[in-house]
Design a protein around this motif. Structure first.
Motif, PDB file in Angstrom:
ATOM      1  N   ILE A   1      -3.834   6.736 -28.641  1.00  0.00           N
ATOM      2  CA  ILE A   1      -3.918   5.357 -29.105  1.00  0.00           C
ATOM      3  C   ILE A   1      -4.578   5.381 -30.481  1.00  0.00           C
ATOM      4  N   SER A   2      -3.851   4.843 -31.466  1.00  0.00           N
ATOM      5  CA  SER A   2      -4.337   4.761 -32.844  1.00  0.00           C
ATOM      6  C   SER A   2      -4.742   3.317 -33.145  1.00  0.00           C
ATOM      7  N   PHE A   3      -5.892   3.165 -33.773  1.00  0.00           N
ATOM      8  CA  PHE A   3      -6.404   1.836 -34.106  1.00  0.00           C
ATOM      9  C   PHE A   3      -6.535   1.674 -35.617  1.00  0.00           C
ATOM     10  N   ASP A   4      -6.100   0.530 -36.115  1.00  0.00           N
ATOM     11  CA  ASP A   4      -6.502   0.091 -37.437  1.00  0.00           C
ATOM     12  C   ASP A   4      -8.010  -0.196 -37.384  1.00  0.00           C
ATOM     13  N   MET A   5      -8.644  -0.367 -38.556  1.00  0.00           N
ATOM     14  CA  MET A   5     -10.086  -0.633 -38.549  1.00  0.00           C
ATOM     15  C   MET A   5     -10.405  -2.099 -38.860  1.00  0.00           C
ATOM     16  N   ASP A   6     -10.302  -2.501 -40.130  1.00  0.00           N
ATOM     17  CA  ASP A   6     -10.700  -3.862 -40.519  1.00  0.00           C
ATOM     18  C   ASP A   6      -9.779  -4.903 -39.893  1.00  0.00           C
ATOM     19  N   GLY A   7     -10.383  -5.839 -39.177  1.00  0.00           N
ATOM     20  CA  GLY A   7      -9.616  -6.873 -38.491  1.00  0.00           C
ATOM     21  C   GLY A   7      -9.184  -6.452 -37.096  1.00  0.00           C
ATOM     22  N   THR A   8      -9.400  -5.187 -36.763  1.00  0.00           N
ATOM     23  CA  THR A   8      -9.011  -4.664 -35.449  1.00  0.00           C
ATOM     24  C   THR A   8     -10.238  -4.193 -34.676  1.00  0.00           C
ATOM     25  N   LEU A   9     -10.948  -3.232 -35.217  1.00  0.00           N
ATOM     26  CA  LEU A   9     -12.190  -2.757 -34.605  1.00  0.00           C
ATOM     27  C   LEU A   9     -13.402  -3.488 -35.171  1.00  0.00           C
ATOM     28  N   VAL A  10     -13.341  -3.792 -36.440  1.00  0.00           N
ATOM     29  CA  VAL A  10     -14.481  -4.350 -37.173  1.00  0.00           C
ATOM     30  C   VAL A  10     -14.049  -5.624 -37.890  1.00  0.00           C
TER      31      VAL A  10
ATOM     32  N   ASP B   1      -6.713  10.359 -47.489  1.00  0.00           N
ATOM     33  CA  ASP B   1      -6.225  11.626 -46.950  1.00  0.00           C
ATOM     34  C   ASP B   1      -4.801  11.947 -47.378  1.00  0.00           C
ATOM     35  N   PHE B   2      -3.949  10.933 -47.458  1.00  0.00           N
ATOM     36  CA  PHE B   2      -2.527  11.155 -47.717  1.00  0.00           C
ATOM     37  C   PHE B   2      -2.057  10.560 -49.043  1.00  0.00           C
ATOM     38  N   ARG B   3      -2.959   9.858 -49.735  1.00  0.00           N
ATOM     39  CA  ARG B   3      -2.594   9.178 -50.986  1.00  0.00           C
ATOM     40  C   ARG B   3      -1.358   8.298 -50.777  1.00  0.00           C
ATOM     41  N   ASP B   4      -1.418   7.515 -49.730  1.00  0.00           N
ATOM     42  CA  ASP B   4      -0.312   6.654 -49.347  1.00  0.00           C
ATOM     43  C   ASP B   4      -0.895   5.351 -48.817  1.00  0.00           C
ATOM     44  N   VAL B   5      -0.037   4.389 -48.508  1.00  0.00           N
ATOM     45  CA  VAL B   5      -0.430   3.119 -47.911  1.00  0.00           C
ATOM     46  C   VAL B   5       0.379   2.942 -46.641  1.00  0.00           C
ATOM     47  N   LYS B   6      -0.220   2.315 -45.626  1.00  0.00           N
ATOM     48  CA  LYS B   6       0.427   2.246 -44.312  1.00  0.00           C
ATOM     49  C   LYS B   6       1.731   1.457 -44.298  1.00  0.00           C
ATOM     50  N   LYS B   7       2.060   0.781 -45.389  1.00  0.00           N
ATOM     51  CA  LYS B   7       3.371   0.142 -45.449  1.00  0.00           C
ATOM     52  C   LYS B   7       4.473   1.180 -45.330  1.00  0.00           C
TER      53      LYS B   7
ATOM     54  N   ILE C   1      -2.269   0.206 -32.878  1.00  0.00           N
ATOM     55  CA  ILE C   1      -2.659  -1.195 -32.723  1.00  0.00           C
ATOM     56  C   ILE C   1      -3.337  -1.650 -34.006  1.00  0.00           C
ATOM     57  N   GLY C   2      -2.880  -2.773 -34.552  1.00  0.00           N
ATOM     58  CA  GLY C   2      -3.531  -3.299 -35.742  1.00  0.00           C
ATOM     59  C   GLY C   2      -3.131  -4.730 -36.031  1.00  0.00           C
ATOM     60  N   ASP C   3      -3.790  -5.332 -37.034  1.00  0.00           N
ATOM     61  CA  ASP C   3      -3.669  -6.769 -37.252  1.00  0.00           C
ATOM     62  C   ASP C   3      -2.824  -7.149 -38.466  1.00  0.00           C
ATOM     63  N   HIS C   4      -2.145  -6.186 -39.085  1.00  0.00           N
ATOM     64  CA  HIS C   4      -1.245  -6.492 -40.213  1.00  0.00           C
ATOM     65  C   HIS C   4       0.178  -6.223 -39.734  1.00  0.00           C
ATOM     66  N   TYR C   5       1.025  -7.268 -39.736  1.00  0.00           N
ATOM     67  CA  TYR C   5       2.319  -7.129 -39.081  1.00  0.00           C
ATOM     68  C   TYR C   5       3.182  -6.051 -39.729  1.00  0.00           C
ATOM     69  N   VAL C   6       3.149  -5.945 -41.049  1.00  0.00           N
ATOM     70  CA  VAL C   6       3.962  -4.927 -41.727  1.00  0.00           C
ATOM     71  C   VAL C   6       3.327  -3.553 -41.592  1.00  0.00           C
ATOM     72  N   TYR C   7       2.052  -3.449 -41.973  1.00  0.00           N
ATOM     73  CA  TYR C   7       1.380  -2.154 -42.004  1.00  0.00           C
ATOM     74  C   TYR C   7       1.135  -1.581 -40.604  1.00  0.00           C
ATOM     75  N   ASP C   8       0.835  -2.466 -39.656  1.00  0.00           N
ATOM     76  CA  ASP C   8       0.391  -2.002 -38.337  1.00  0.00           C
ATOM     77  C   ASP C   8       1.412  -2.181 -37.226  1.00  0.00           C
ATOM     78  N   TYR C   9       2.506  -2.873 -37.505  1.00  0.00           N
ATOM     79  CA  TYR C   9       3.556  -2.984 -36.488  1.00  0.00           C
ATOM     80  C   TYR C   9       4.891  -2.468 -36.997  1.00  0.00           C
ATOM     81  N   GLU C  10       5.420  -3.043 -38.053  1.00  0.00           N
ATOM     82  CA  GLU C  10       6.750  -2.645 -38.519  1.00  0.00           C
ATOM     83  C   GLU C  10       6.778  -1.191 -38.990  1.00  0.00           C
ATOM     84  N   ALA C  11       5.775  -0.770 -39.773  1.00  0.00           N
ATOM     85  CA  ALA C  11       5.785   0.600 -40.307  1.00  0.00           C
ATOM     86  C   ALA C  11       5.691   1.656 -39.202  1.00  0.00           C
ATOM     87  N   PRO C  12       4.767   1.540 -38.229  1.00  0.00           N
ATOM     88  CA  PRO C  12       4.745   2.551 -37.170  1.00  0.00           C
ATOM     89  C   PRO C  12       6.000   2.542 -36.300  1.00  0.00           C
ATOM     90  N   ILE C  13       6.547   1.359 -36.039  1.00  0.00           N
ATOM     91  CA  ILE C  13       7.791   1.287 -35.275  1.00  0.00           C
ATOM     92  C   ILE C  13       8.898   2.036 -36.007  1.00  0.00           C
TER      93      ILE C  13
END
Length: 221
Positions: free
Chosen positions: A13-22, A146-152, A174-186
């Protein structure tokens, strides 16, 4: 985007941080108050004017570029004579972990899941905000550091899976940004849940808090 058929239960289980854990309160104070206040003092302008200038420069960059997340870049750009760690420390008291987080992490870990963090935040923000939670995670990834990338980019999630030695279908994010945390991992082949604490969305991919997400996971989604 249609939610894919879940192929098997995840092991990680992978978690986003800001808006998700904190709560985002800490980062908002650093970026939206700390830097404008320093700018106002450094350049001798009113705070409201400083905020307008600083935020305008942020918006010219946008959150899809690495500079958006790079505190050192902005301190240099605005000629602010302060170490980035000193600035981060000034607002440490504003860090607020969501109330259900520790319970949820412990329940998932006790159930045998490997827990990781996958965040766009720079490494120095993660280390400050997750102080006290780090021991619950096997790995903590700053995509920008770490990867010099953005989760988009789905590529960032593929790199996380490679670093973990896992296939994408073995990881749920799991995360709170629909593009970065849902669409991109899917798109990268992971499963994902969209965390909507404000209750603005509905659908099979949406959870209202992390306790609901844990219940879904522990009960087979």
């Amino acid at each position: 985007m249609k939610r894919p058929q879940v192929r098997e239960m995840p092991e990680v289980i992978s978690f986003d941080m800001d808006g998700t854990l904190v709560s985002p309160k800490y980062v908002d104070r650093v970026w939206m108050e700390g830097i404008p206040e320093l700018y106002a003092k450094r350049h001798g302008v009113e705070l409201d004017n400083a905020k307008e200038i600083v935020i305008g420069e942020y918006l010219k960059i946008g959150s899809d570029r690495l500079e958006w997340y790079d505190l050192g870049y902005w301190l240099e750009k605005f000629d602010l004579k302060i170490d980035k760690y000193e600035l981060l420390e000034m607002y440490r008291s504003e860090i607020e972990v969501y109330p259900e987080v520790e319970e949820v992490l412990d329940s998932l870990r006790d159930a045998g899941y490997e827990l990781v963090v996958t965040s766009n935040a720079a490494r120095e923000f993660i280390e400050m905000e997750l102080d006290g939670l780090m021991d619950r995670f096997s790995r903590v990834f700053s995509v920008t550091s770490d990867f010099r990338d953005v989760k988009k980019s789905p590529r960032s999630y593929i790199l996380v899976c490679r670093a973990l030695g896992r296939k994408p279908l073995e990881v749920l994010h799991i995360g709170d940004h629909y593009v970065y945390d849902y669409e991109a991992p899917i798109e990268a082949g992971l499963d994902a849940l969209f965390l909507d604490r404000m209750g603005n969305r509905s659908g099979p991919e949406v959870v209202g808090d992390l306790r609901e997400a844990a219940d879904r996971i522990l009960n087979g989604m």
